[in-house]
Scaffold this motif. Structure first.
Motif, PDB file in Angstrom:
ATOM      1  N   THR A 239       7.606  -9.800  -7.709  1.00  0.00           N
ATOM      2  CA  THR A 239       7.759  -8.970  -6.453  1.00  0.00           C
ATOM      3  C   THR A 239       6.402  -9.006  -5.734  1.00  0.00           C
ATOM      4  N   PRO A 240       6.238  -8.814  -4.335  1.00  0.00           N
ATOM      5  CA  PRO A 240       5.278  -8.544  -3.675  1.00  0.00           C
ATOM      6  C   PRO A 240       4.307  -7.508  -4.460  1.00  0.00           C
ATOM      7  N   GLN A 241       5.137  -6.323  -4.793  1.00  0.00           N
ATOM      8  CA  GLN A 241       4.449  -5.062  -5.240  1.00  0.00           C
ATOM      9  C   GLN A 241       3.509  -5.558  -6.442  1.00  0.00           C
ATOM     10  N   GLN A 242       4.532  -6.296  -7.534  1.00  0.00           N
ATOM     11  CA  GLN A 242       3.745  -6.610  -8.572  1.00  0.00           C
ATOM     12  C   GLN A 242       2.455  -7.559  -8.432  1.00  0.00           C
ATOM     13  N   ILE A 243       2.775  -8.630  -7.688  1.00  0.00           N
ATOM     14  CA  ILE A 243       1.875  -9.593  -7.413  1.00  0.00           C
ATOM     15  C   ILE A 243       0.608  -8.727  -6.486  1.00  0.00           C
ATOM     16  N   ARG A 244       0.878  -7.648  -5.490  1.00  0.00           N
ATOM     17  CA  ARG A 244      -0.401  -6.965  -5.088  1.00  0.00           C
ATOM     18  C   ARG A 244      -0.976  -6.284  -6.421  1.00  0.00           C
ATOM     19  N   GLN A 245      -0.330  -5.728  -7.225  1.00  0.00           N
ATOM     20  CA  GLN A 245      -0.944  -4.876  -8.341  1.00  0.00           C
ATOM     21  C   GLN A 245      -2.105  -5.891  -9.233  1.00  0.00           C
ATOM     22  N   ILE A 246      -1.637  -7.046  -9.126  1.00  0.00           N
ATOM     23  CA  ILE A 246      -2.739  -7.950  -9.966  1.00  0.00           C
ATOM     24  C   ILE A 246      -3.977  -8.017  -9.122  1.00  0.00           C
ATOM     25  N   TYR A 247      -3.854  -8.184  -7.727  1.00  0.00           N
ATOM     26  CA  TYR A 247      -5.226  -7.931  -7.175  1.00  0.00           C
ATOM     27  C   TYR A 247      -5.747  -6.563  -6.832  1.00  0.00           C
ATOM     28  N   VAL A 248      -4.915  -5.523  -6.867  1.00  0.00           N
ATOM     29  CA  VAL A 248      -5.412  -4.178  -6.970  1.00  0.00           C
ATOM     30  C   VAL A 248      -6.327  -4.077  -8.326  1.00  0.00           C
ATOM     31  N   ALA A 249      -5.644  -4.293  -9.254  1.00  0.00           N
ATOM     32  CA  ALA A 249      -6.357  -4.327 -10.691  1.00  0.00           C
ATOM     33  C   ALA A 249      -7.773  -4.892 -10.480  1.00  0.00           C
ATOM     34  N   GLU A 250      -7.889  -6.385 -10.135  1.00  0.00           N
ATOM     35  CA  GLU A 250      -9.009  -6.903  -9.866  1.00  0.00           C
ATOM     36  C   GLU A 250      -9.902  -6.098  -8.985  1.00  0.00           C
ATOM     37  N   ALA A 251      -9.799  -5.936  -7.853  1.00  0.00           N
ATOM     38  CA  ALA A 251     -10.591  -5.248  -6.840  1.00  0.00           C
ATOM     39  C   ALA A 251     -10.917  -3.819  -7.474  1.00  0.00           C
ATOM     40  N   THR A 252     -10.180  -3.178  -8.264  1.00  0.00           N
ATOM     41  CA  THR A 252     -10.525  -1.949  -8.938  1.00  0.00           C
ATOM     42  C   THR A 252     -11.607  -2.193  -9.796  1.00  0.00           C
ATOM     43  N   SER A 253     -11.635  -3.465 -10.689  1.00  0.00           N
ATOM     44  CA  SER A 253     -12.896  -3.536 -11.384  1.00  0.00           C
ATOM     45  C   SER A 253     -13.847  -3.843 -10.839  1.00  0.00           C
ATOM     46  N   GLN A 254     -13.998  -4.315  -9.633  1.00  0.00           N
ATOM     47  CA  GLN A 254     -15.239  -4.448  -8.837  1.00  0.00           C
ATOM     48  C   GLN A 254     -15.648  -3.408  -7.981  1.00  0.00           C
TER      49      GLN A 254
ATOM     50  N   PRO B  10     -13.715  -9.741 -20.203  1.00  0.00           N
ATOM     51  CA  PRO B  10     -12.542 -10.530 -20.764  1.00  0.00           C
ATOM     52  C   PRO B  10     -11.332  -9.728 -20.825  1.00  0.00           C
ATOM     53  N   THR B  11     -11.444  -8.470 -21.183  1.00  0.00           N
ATOM     54  CA  THR B  11     -10.184  -7.788 -21.018  1.00  0.00           C
ATOM     55  C   THR B  11      -9.314  -7.531 -19.821  1.00  0.00           C
ATOM     56  N   VAL B  12     -10.199  -7.623 -18.538  1.00  0.00           N
ATOM     57  CA  VAL B  12      -9.729  -7.496 -17.491  1.00  0.00           C
ATOM     58  C   VAL B  12      -9.055  -8.938 -17.410  1.00  0.00           C
ATOM     59  N   ALA B  13      -9.520  -9.731 -17.500  1.00  0.00           N
ATOM     60  CA  ALA B  13      -9.117 -11.261 -17.353  1.00  0.00           C
ATOM     61  C   ALA B  13      -7.612 -11.505 -18.045  1.00  0.00           C
ATOM     62  N   LEU B  14      -7.912 -10.965 -19.294  1.00  0.00           N
ATOM     63  CA  LEU B  14      -6.564 -11.227 -19.997  1.00  0.00           C
ATOM     64  C   LEU B  14      -5.078 -10.261 -19.510  1.00  0.00           C
ATOM     65  N   LEU B  15      -5.738  -9.067 -19.004  1.00  0.00           N
ATOM     66  CA  LEU B  15      -4.822  -7.977 -18.362  1.00  0.00           C
ATOM     67  C   LEU B  15      -4.282  -8.764 -17.314  1.00  0.00           C
TER      68      LEU B  15
END
Length: 134
Positions: free
Chosen positions: A20-35, A5-10
């Protein structure tokens, strides 16, 4: 158990502020890093994914089927014939600037071309490639 739930909120918070593309990429990086611990996005993997042939759809076996061999060029949908603006940020400043649109198109195109939902790592790699290609 609390980490999910914490990752989902983040991720939801990041998506609200991504422009920006960099900010959007960071969303996916954060999700990928959690996996996958230590994940780092790669333009080389993003390029390979863009060119990879999937056996799901004969008319659209690769991203390049509609987007040409160069994401710097305009493309055309292989089935409908509709014009498609370039994917690369260098050729289309509006590309990858709206997280809702990015996720919508990943959802649709991954299903049609790849035959499944793309992983957060694949999305991060793809955005990295499109952000860096010149």
């Amino acid at each position: 158990m609390r980490a999910i739930p914490t990752v989902a909120l983040l991720l939801a918070s990041l998506a609200c502020h991504a422009e920006t593309p960099q900010q959007i990429r960071q969303i996916y990086v954060a999700e990928a890093t959690s996996q996958q611990a230590g994940f780092a996005p790669s333009a080389k993997r993003g390029d390979a994914f863009f060119r990879q042939r999937f056996a799901i759809n004969d008319k659209m076996p690769t991203c390049a089927s509609c987007h040409t061999d160069s994401p710097l060029k305009a493309g055309q949908h292989a089935v409908t014939g509709k014009a498609i603006k370039p994917l690369a940020v260098a050729a289309n400043q509006d590309r990858l600037s709206d997280p809702a649109k990015v996720e919508k198109w990943f959802g649709r195109n991954c299903k049609e071309v790849v035959g499944r939902a793309c992983t957060p790592a694949e999305k991060a790699d793809f955005i990295t490639y499109l952000s860096e290609v010149r």
